[in-house]
Each structure stands twice: as C-alpha cells, then as structure tokens.
Enzyme design. Sequence first.
Site, PDB file in Angstrom:
ATOM      1  N   CYS A  34     -40.995  -8.677 -34.522  1.00 27.75           N
ATOM      2  CA  CYS A  34     -41.977  -8.045 -35.403  1.00 27.75           C
ATOM      3  C   CYS A  34     -41.994  -8.658 -36.802  1.00 27.75           C
ATOM      4  CB  CYS A  34     -41.719  -6.549 -35.500  1.00 27.75           C
ATOM      5  SG  CYS A  34     -40.152  -6.138 -36.260  1.00 27.75           S
ATOM      6  N   CYS A 103     -37.704  -0.035 -36.237  1.00 23.75           N
ATOM      7  CA  CYS A 103     -37.426  -0.144 -37.680  1.00 23.75           C
ATOM      8  C   CYS A 103     -36.197   0.675 -38.049  1.00 23.75           C
ATOM      9  CB  CYS A 103     -38.620   0.329 -38.502  1.00 23.75           C
ATOM     10  SG  CYS A 103     -40.098  -0.697 -38.304  1.00 23.75           S
TER      11      CYS A 103
END
Length: 124
Positions: A34, A103
Amino acid sequence: MMYTDKVIDQFQNPRNVGELADADGVGEVGSPACGDIMKMFLKIENDVIVDVKFKTFGCGAAVATSSIATEMIMGKTLEEAEKLTNSMVVDELGGLPQEKVHCSVLAEQAIKAAIKDYRSKEVK
C-alpha cells in the site's frame, strides 16, 4: 468507506507528530503493498516511555493509527507498550474499514520495532 469521528479527528489533528533527535529507540516499518511507511521515535527513562513521536507517509488511516498509538503508549512501561495490539488500536479508534486494518498492524509493528531497537542498544 466510512471512518469514525475519532479516526477523522486523529487524521486531521494528529498528535505527537515529528521526530526525536535524541530518541532512545527508533522503529520503521512499511507495507510495499500500500506504500504506507511509519517511523516511531521513543524517549525512555527507567523503562517508561516519556516521549513518543511519529512520522508517517501514507493514507489517512495510517496517520490516524500512528497518532492514536502514540497516545496509547505515552507514559507506559516498555512491557505495557509491547502488549499493544492492532486490535486495541482499532478499538480505540471506534473501528476501521476492513481494507484499512493493515494500518493498525503497522502502528503495532512500528512501536515494537522501536522498543526492539532500544533494547538492542541497552548495556548488558
């Protein structure tokens, strides 16, 4: 994709942003998938985190998870900070969209990497 008010607040008003020039431990992790990169800086006295800063390159969720994670470990012992999990970060934020949970994993890993760095420098 819906974010909680707490995620939006942590993204728009991140806490503990920056670096510590005299950090006792620094951890950097990233996800090539990402493009998010997190760097955590810890100042430690008597095994207690007395200051923590972060620099994150990534999406809003990456910034929010970094920010809340620093708040969650400030003033904690290293042992307490090592128990922080990505699920605890997600819960503290009131949830994250499934595609953004990675995340929170990076936030957990960055903290643990900074603690590992600190411990590798300790006088045995």
